[in-house]
Write a protein that holds these residues in place. Structure first.
Motif, PDB file in Angstrom:
ATOM      1  N   VAL A 108     -56.307  42.390  20.647  1.00 52.63           N
ATOM      2  CA  VAL A 108     -57.490  41.621  20.256  1.00 52.63           C
ATOM      3  C   VAL A 108     -57.347  40.158  20.683  1.00 52.63           C
ATOM      4  N   LEU A 109     -56.135  39.607  20.516  1.00 52.74           N
ATOM      5  CA  LEU A 109     -55.896  38.222  20.927  1.00 52.74           C
ATOM      6  C   LEU A 109     -56.096  38.063  22.432  1.00 52.74           C
ATOM      7  N   ALA A 110     -55.607  39.033  23.208  1.00 50.35           N
ATOM      8  CA  ALA A 110     -55.743  38.962  24.664  1.00 50.35           C
ATOM      9  C   ALA A 110     -57.190  39.095  25.092  1.00 50.35           C
ATOM     10  N   GLU A 111     -57.962  39.939  24.424  1.00 48.34           N
ATOM     11  CA  GLU A 111     -59.340  40.198  24.826  1.00 48.34           C
ATOM     12  C   GLU A 111     -60.315  39.161  24.273  1.00 48.34           C
ATOM     13  N   ASP A 112     -60.140  38.776  23.015  1.00 49.68           N
ATOM     14  CA  ASP A 112     -61.126  37.931  22.334  1.00 49.68           C
ATOM     15  C   ASP A 112     -60.587  36.573  21.911  1.00 49.68           C
ATOM     16  N   GLY A 113     -59.276  36.352  22.061  1.00 44.81           N
ATOM     17  CA  GLY A 113     -58.690  35.103  21.607  1.00 44.81           C
ATOM     18  C   GLY A 113     -58.697  34.953  20.100  1.00 44.81           C
ATOM     19  N   SER A 114     -58.728  36.071  19.387  1.00 52.76           N
ATOM     20  CA  SER A 114     -58.880  36.021  17.930  1.00 52.76           C
ATOM     21  C   SER A 114     -57.734  36.736  17.220  1.00 52.76           C
ATOM     22  N   LEU A 115     -57.330  36.169  16.087  1.00 50.12           N
ATOM     23  CA  LEU A 115     -56.379  36.821  15.181  1.00 50.12           C
ATOM     24  C   LEU A 115     -57.022  37.084  13.820  1.00 50.12           C
ATOM     25  N   THR A 116     -58.330  37.143  13.797  1.00 52.00           N
ATOM     26  CA  THR A 116     -59.054  37.269  12.536  1.00 52.00           C
ATOM     27  C   THR A 116     -58.625  38.485  11.734  1.00 52.00           C
ATOM     28  N   ALA A 168     -56.283  40.441   6.908  1.00 53.83           N
ATOM     29  CA  ALA A 168     -55.614  41.567   6.251  1.00 53.83           C
ATOM     30  C   ALA A 168     -54.265  41.140   5.676  1.00 53.83           C
ATOM     31  N   GLY A 169     -53.530  40.325   6.428  1.00 49.58           N
ATOM     32  CA  GLY A 169     -52.242  39.849   5.940  1.00 49.58           C
ATOM     33  C   GLY A 169     -52.385  38.945   4.733  1.00 49.58           C
ATOM     34  N   HIS A 170     -53.385  38.078   4.748  1.00 59.04           N
ATOM     35  CA  HIS A 170     -53.626  37.208   3.597  1.00 59.04           C
ATOM     36  C   HIS A 170     -53.965  38.026   2.360  1.00 59.04           C
ATOM     37  N   ASP A 171     -54.806  39.028   2.527  1.00 59.81           N
ATOM     38  CA  ASP A 171     -55.168  39.890   1.389  1.00 59.81           C
ATOM     39  C   ASP A 171     -53.948  40.618   0.847  1.00 59.81           C
ATOM     40  N   ALA A 172     -53.075  41.082   1.756  1.00 54.33           N
ATOM     41  CA  ALA A 172     -51.873  41.795   1.326  1.00 54.33           C
ATOM     42  C   ALA A 172     -50.936  40.863   0.565  1.00 54.33           C
ATOM     43  N   ARG A 173     -50.814  39.625   1.033  1.00 50.86           N
ATOM     44  CA  ARG A 173     -49.967  38.656   0.327  1.00 50.86           C
ATOM     45  C   ARG A 173     -50.546  38.336  -1.056  1.00 50.86           C
ATOM     46  N   GLN A 174     -51.859  38.211  -1.148  1.00 54.08           N
ATOM     47  CA  GLN A 174     -52.488  37.953  -2.438  1.00 54.08           C
ATOM     48  C   GLN A 174     -52.257  39.114  -3.400  1.00 54.08           C
TER      49      GLN A 174
END
Length: 316
Positions: A259-267, A272-278
């Protein structure tokens, strides 16, 4: 420095975890002594006033004579040798361990004919340091201490292990061996692997990268400061579970890379990682009650409670 209010505990291995347990047990009123293979380690413990020797037969003979709870606190590669000595000198003693994997230890216990008195254990505490010099009697305060509820576990040794864990300041999480090993592959063993990889990535940037490194790199690589042989002893015996979660993590990273290579995004990854940490931050322990060791289906009920996040802070 010792007492007999709580009973006797014999700790086999006085490195970070075993030595901290010895200190905590003595502080909690147990009559406790230990064995250490390294004479230098044993001498350091004696210099601090603790009863530690390199004479394993003598230590175990004393355990047999006093009906001590034996705690195996050596790395997995040394477990077989220690259990062989236990089977020779103290086969009737209650037996537990603090090794980072449970199924391989349980299998070794069965091979040595010690299953009737064994209860697996694993305090979820530690640092990147090792040896007697790193020991701390407060290491287990507030920590989760996994205690086995595998089929065939007997109430009396189980209660002795739980009392020790509680006396050291921990809360007890009842769990069966294979579920424990799959869980710690995710929250203990995989972090070691990722920390090593992150440390390599940072070092690959040369002196500039290391000179700019700050909190996120320091925290992410903390456990990479652990001695390599100890990391291997922790992770390799749990290879099957670790491989499964490592493959899962590589899938997540590869998807994020695409996704980062195609869209430049890590959204997707960051949300998902933030939600998992919460979810981790807000997870609440709840008190298990109403289950007495030896009651009908007590092991099954404790296992199910542990799966739902329940902990024990006292014995019914």
């Amino acid at each position: 420095m010792t007492g007999d209010q709580q009973g006797s505990v014999c700790v086999l291995g006085t490195g970070l975890i075993g030595g901290s347990l010895l200190r905590a047990a003595v502080g909690a009123g147990f009559q406790a002594w230990g064995y250490n293979r390294s004479e230098a380690g044993a001498e350091a413990a004696r210099a601090d006033g603790f009863d530690v020797t390199g004479d394993l037969p003598a230590v175990l003979t004393r355990a047999a004579q006093t009906d001590a709870l034996i705690v195996v606190a050596v790395p997995m590669p040394a477990v077989d040798q220690i259990l062989s000595a236990v089977a020779t000198f103290a086969p009737e003693c209650a037996l537990t361990d603090v090794v980072s994997v449970k199924a391989p230890v349980a299998a070794a216990v069965q091979r040595h004919g010690l299953g009737a008195s064994f209860v697996g254990g694993h305090p979820m505490a530690g640092t990147s340091q090792s040896g007697w010099a790193a020991t701390d009697p407060t290491l287990f305060q507030g920590a989760a201490w996994a205690v086995g509820v595998d089929a065939g576990t007997h109430p009396q040794p189980w209660m002795r292990v739980v009392r020790l864990a509680l006396a050291c300041g921990s809360v007890v999480v009842p769990v069966v061996s294979d579920e424990h090993d799959r869980a710690v592959a995710r929250i203990s063993h995989l972090p070691h692997v990722l920390a090593e990889a992150l440390a390599l990535a940072g070092a690959g940037g040369g002196e500039l990268a290391l000179g700019l490194a700050a909190g996120s790199f320091r925290d992410g690589t903390r456990v990479a400061g652990t001695a390599p042989d100890l990391v291997r002893a922790i992770c390799e015996p749990n290879a099957a579970a670790l491989l499964e979660v490592l493959d899962e993590t590589l899938t997540v990273l590869n998807a994020a890379r695409e996704v980062l290579a195609e869209d430049g995004s890590l959204t997707d990854l960051t949300e998902a990682g933030h939600d998992a940490r919460q979810r981790y931050e807000t997870a609440e322990r709840w008190e298990i009650s109403g289950i007495r060791p030896g009651d009908e289906n007590w092991l099954k009920r404790l296992r199910e409670a542990g799966q739902r996040g329940g902990v024990l802070t006292h014995i019914e």
